[in-house]
Design a protein around this motif. Structure first.
Motif, PDB file in Angstrom:
ATOM      1  N   SER A 171       1.091  -1.558  -0.252  1.00 22.95           N
ATOM      2  CA  SER A 171      -0.165  -0.148  -0.013  1.00 22.95           C
ATOM      3  C   SER A 171       0.616   0.977   0.105  1.00 22.95           C
ATOM      4  CB  SER A 171      -1.114  -0.515   1.344  1.00 22.95           C
ATOM      5  OG  SER A 171      -0.306  -0.344   2.798  1.00 22.95           O
ATOM      6  N   ARG A 172       2.221   1.083   0.496  1.00 26.12           N
ATOM      7  CA  ARG A 172       3.260   2.395   0.753  1.00 26.12           C
ATOM      8  C   ARG A 172       3.042   2.593  -1.350  1.00 26.12           C
ATOM      9  NH1 ARG A 172       5.119   3.611   5.296  1.00 26.12           N
ATOM     10  NH2 ARG A 172       3.005   3.597   6.170  1.00 26.12           N
ATOM     11  N   SER A 173       3.044   1.764  -2.086  1.00 27.08           N
ATOM     12  CA  SER A 173       3.901   1.509  -3.709  1.00 27.08           C
ATOM     13  C   SER A 173       2.837   2.588  -4.594  1.00 27.08           C
ATOM     14  CB  SER A 173       4.332   0.079  -4.709  1.00 27.08           C
ATOM     15  OG  SER A 173       4.527   0.579  -5.677  1.00 27.08           O
ATOM     16  N   PRO A 174       3.671   3.640  -5.157  1.00 29.88           N
ATOM     17  CA  PRO A 174       2.095   4.729  -6.167  1.00 29.88           C
ATOM     18  C   PRO A 174       1.818   3.868  -7.339  1.00 29.88           C
ATOM     19  CG  PRO A 174       4.768   5.929  -5.576  1.00 29.88           C
ATOM     20  CD  PRO A 174       5.108   4.288  -4.818  1.00 29.88           C
ATOM     21  N   ALA A 175       2.864   2.607  -7.572  1.00 32.77           N
ATOM     22  CA  ALA A 175       2.046   1.773  -8.666  1.00 32.77           C
ATOM     23  C   ALA A 175       1.172   1.264  -8.012  1.00 32.77           C
ATOM     24  CB  ALA A 175       3.697   0.617  -9.187  1.00 32.77           C
ATOM     25  N   THR A 176       0.677   0.892  -6.448  1.00 30.64           N
ATOM     26  CA  THR A 176      -0.719   0.090  -6.234  1.00 30.64           C
ATOM     27  C   THR A 176      -2.002   1.004  -6.799  1.00 30.64           C
ATOM     28  OG1 THR A 176       0.373  -0.970  -4.344  1.00 30.64           O
ATOM     29  CG2 THR A 176      -2.011  -1.084  -4.102  1.00 30.64           C
ATOM     30  N   TYR A 177      -1.824   1.909  -6.715  1.00 25.37           N
ATOM     31  CA  TYR A 177      -2.691   3.180  -7.394  1.00 25.37           C
ATOM     32  C   TYR A 177      -2.465   3.349  -8.622  1.00 25.37           C
ATOM     33  CZ  TYR A 177      -2.561   2.974  -2.146  1.00 25.37           C
ATOM     34  OH  TYR A 177      -1.976   2.854  -0.295  1.00 25.37           O
ATOM     35  N   LEU A 178      -1.259   3.909  -9.419  1.00 27.35           N
ATOM     36  CA  LEU A 178      -1.401   4.222 -10.303  1.00 27.35           C
ATOM     37  C   LEU A 178      -1.953   2.987 -11.800  1.00 27.35           C
ATOM     38  CD1 LEU A 178       1.801   6.044 -10.569  1.00 27.35           C
ATOM     39  CD2 LEU A 178       0.068   6.704 -10.491  1.00 27.35           C
ATOM     40  N   ASN A 179      -1.405   1.818 -10.983  1.00 27.93           N
ATOM     41  CA  ASN A 179      -1.846   0.319 -11.789  1.00 27.93           C
ATOM     42  C   ASN A 179      -3.650  -0.515 -11.363  1.00 27.93           C
ATOM     43  OD1 ASN A 179       0.504   1.297 -12.782  1.00 27.93           O
ATOM     44  ND2 ASN A 179       1.089  -1.316 -11.615  1.00 27.93           N
ATOM     45  N   ARG A 180      -4.044   1.169 -11.445  1.00 29.22           N
ATOM     46  CA  ARG A 180      -5.747  -0.124 -11.170  1.00 29.22           C
ATOM     47  C   ARG A 180      -6.702   0.602 -12.376  1.00 29.22           C
ATOM     48  NH1 ARG A 180      -7.023   2.134  -4.569  1.00 29.22           N
ATOM     49  NH2 ARG A 180      -5.820   0.653  -3.695  1.00 29.22           N
ATOM     50  N   THR A 181      -6.345   1.977 -13.129  1.00 29.45           N
ATOM     51  CA  THR A 181      -6.933   1.715 -14.769  1.00 29.45           C
ATOM     52  C   THR A 181      -5.808   1.296 -15.585  1.00 29.45           C
ATOM     53  OG1 THR A 181      -6.368   4.254 -14.204  1.00 29.45           O
ATOM     54  CG2 THR A 181      -8.248   2.669 -13.196  1.00 29.45           C
ATOM     55  N   ILE A 182      -6.085   1.276 -16.540  1.00 30.50           N
ATOM     56  CA  ILE A 182      -5.034   1.412 -17.544  1.00 30.50           C
ATOM     57  C   ILE A 182      -4.405   2.997 -18.104  1.00 30.50           C
ATOM     58  CG2 ILE A 182      -6.505   1.950 -19.152  1.00 30.50           C
ATOM     59  CD1 ILE A 182      -5.558  -0.727 -21.398  1.00 30.50           C
ATOM     60  N   ALA A 183      -5.333   3.867 -17.795  1.00 28.55           N
ATOM     61  CA  ALA A 183      -5.149   5.195 -18.188  1.00 28.55           C
ATOM     62  C   ALA A 183      -3.477   5.522 -16.891  1.00 28.55           C
ATOM     63  CB  ALA A 183      -5.995   5.887 -18.425  1.00 28.55           C
ATOM     64  N   GLY A 184      -3.618   4.934 -15.506  1.00 30.05           N
ATOM     65  CA  GLY A 184      -2.829   5.150 -15.099  1.00 30.05           C
ATOM     66  C   GLY A 184      -3.151   6.465 -13.921  1.00 30.05           C
ATOM     67  N   ASP A 185      -4.117   7.069 -14.296  1.00 30.10           N
ATOM     68  CA  ASP A 185      -5.475   8.351 -12.915  1.00 30.10           C
ATOM     69  C   ASP A 185      -6.039   8.445 -12.025  1.00 30.10           C
ATOM     70  OD1 ASP A 185      -7.492   6.603 -14.324  1.00 30.10           O
ATOM     71  OD2 ASP A 185      -7.813   8.498 -16.142  1.00 30.10           O
ATOM     72  N   THR A 186      -5.223   7.439 -11.185  1.00 28.19           N
ATOM     73  CA  THR A 186      -6.013   6.944 -10.381  1.00 28.19           C
ATOM     74  C   THR A 186      -5.615   8.442  -9.187  1.00 28.19           C
ATOM     75  OG1 THR A 186      -6.384   5.086  -9.961  1.00 28.19           O
ATOM     76  CG2 THR A 186      -6.482   5.889  -8.224  1.00 28.19           C
TER      77      THR A 186
END
Length: 370
Positions: free
Chosen positions: A97-112
């Motif tokens: 949960s500390r990795s930015p990729a955890t949030y960025l990769n939730r959508t294909i656009a990386g806009d989370t």
């Protein structure tokens, strides 16, 4: 006459829409933002160095990567700053949960939007997300996220060409393993010939509804439309299964689970067309309405829902994109043609019934005169 036909067609389409949406439920969430087609081909070329028990592949037309770990030990996928992002092992799948990729990769656009706790330099905080040995994720390193094509593609868009070679690092114990792959631009096809083929098919099948009902020609026409609707429904089911396979489903159990949890609407549309076509083949009562209703569902939710395939070079199925386009054209033509044929036959039947009623009324009036 035209207004009456349009009104009846509208009623059929509305009924089809209501029936399909009622059955859809949460199924539209299947695959989250998996594309219906793309012009960028993502491929995994291998692991360096190779690892026995560790396998990676691209799924969902390249929108996600899938890692399967059967090594019996934990393996970590590293994020964009080299931080631990995902962990897969005997204990299941965990995300940091500390990795930015955890949030960025939730959508294909990386806009989370990033969580306030996201910090690639912080000590990982692991959260269990699955008990399996495989994980799937969007990865910006393997995708092209810009709306405009790469500069080299803009110069020569008609030629297939390499956009970049990409690497996703994985940590296996104290050693780093690289998932290596390629991202290529594949020129999109001209959709015009495919739309022409679909339109010609629609006209040819719809014209069957002009054959006089009750005649030998009308019976043959009804059977022909029924057969083509069965073929279109079977094609829609095959295409839906193909999308599940491309989304990573493995084995009969995996495919069925994917179909019933994420593609139930498409599956029921295809099966409904098969049933309605078979019903029409038996020449039972209400066969014309069944053709029109099932054809509307088929055209709307298995045909038009997949029209992106006609103008994209990479289709979300495990076979060549040309085969996928042929399948979508067949579904469109069979579905829309069945609607036209069914509505025309219904209209002819109503006119015949009205004419008979008028004749009987006139006969009754004349019979009362002295």
């Amino acid at each position: 006459m035209i207004l009456v036909l349009l009104r009846r067609a509208g009623l059929v389409v509305t009924a089809a829409l209501a029936a399909t949406l009622a059955l859809a439920g949460p199924a539209f969430a299947h695959g989250a933002d998996a594309p219906d087609g793309t012009d960028y081909r993502t491929e995994v070329t291998g692991l360096a160095p190779a690892r026995s028990g560790l396998a990676v592949r691209a799924i969902e037309a390249g929108a996600r990567l899938e890692l399967v770990n059967r090594t019996g030990r934990d393996v970590e996928v590293l994020g964009y700053s080299g931080e631990p992002y995902l962990r897969v092992g005997p204990g299941g799948v965990y995300e940091n949960s500390r990795s930015p990729a955890t949030y960025l990769n939730r959508t294909i656009a990386g806009d989370t939007e990033l969580s306030p706790e996201a910090d690639p330099a912080a000590t990982p905080v692991w959260r269990r997300i699955s008990g399996g040995q495989s994980v799937r994720w969007h990865d910006q390193r393997a995708l092209w996220l810009e709306s405009a094509p790469p500069a080299q593609v803009s110069v020569d868009p008609e030629r297939e060409q390499r956009v970049r070679d990409w690497v996703v690092p994985v940590r296996d114990g104290d050693e780093t393993v690289e998932i290596r792959g390629t991202l290529d631009w594949v020129p999109p096809p001209d959709p015009y010939p495919w739309w022409v083929a679909a339109a010609l098919g629609f006209l040819a099948i719809g014209a069957a509804g002009l054959a006089p009902a009750g005649s030998a020609a009308g019976t043959r026409a009804l059977r022909g439309v029924g057969f083509l609707l069965v073929l279109g429904g079977a094609t829609a089911v095959a295409f839906t299964v193909g999308r599940e396979l491309d989304a990573g489903a493995q084995g009969v159990g995996g495919v069925l689970l994917g179909l019933f949890s994420g593609q139930i609407w498409a599956l029921l549309t295809g099966l409904g067309a098969i049933a309605a076509g078979g019903y029409a083949l038996t020449r039972r009562a209400a066969g014309d309405f069944a053709l029109a209703l099932a054809g509307a569902c088929l055209a709307l939710f298995a045909g038009f829902a997949n029209v992106a395939v006609l103008s994209r070079s990479v289709a979300p199925v495990p076979w060549p994109a040309t085969a996928a386009r042929v399948m979508v054209v067949l579904v469109l033509a069979a579905g829309a043609g069945a609607v036209a044929a069914g509505v025309l036959r219904l209209h002819a039947a109503s006119r015949t019934a009205a004419s008979r009623s008028g004749d009987q009324g006139r006969a009754a009036v004349w019979g009362l005169k002295p």
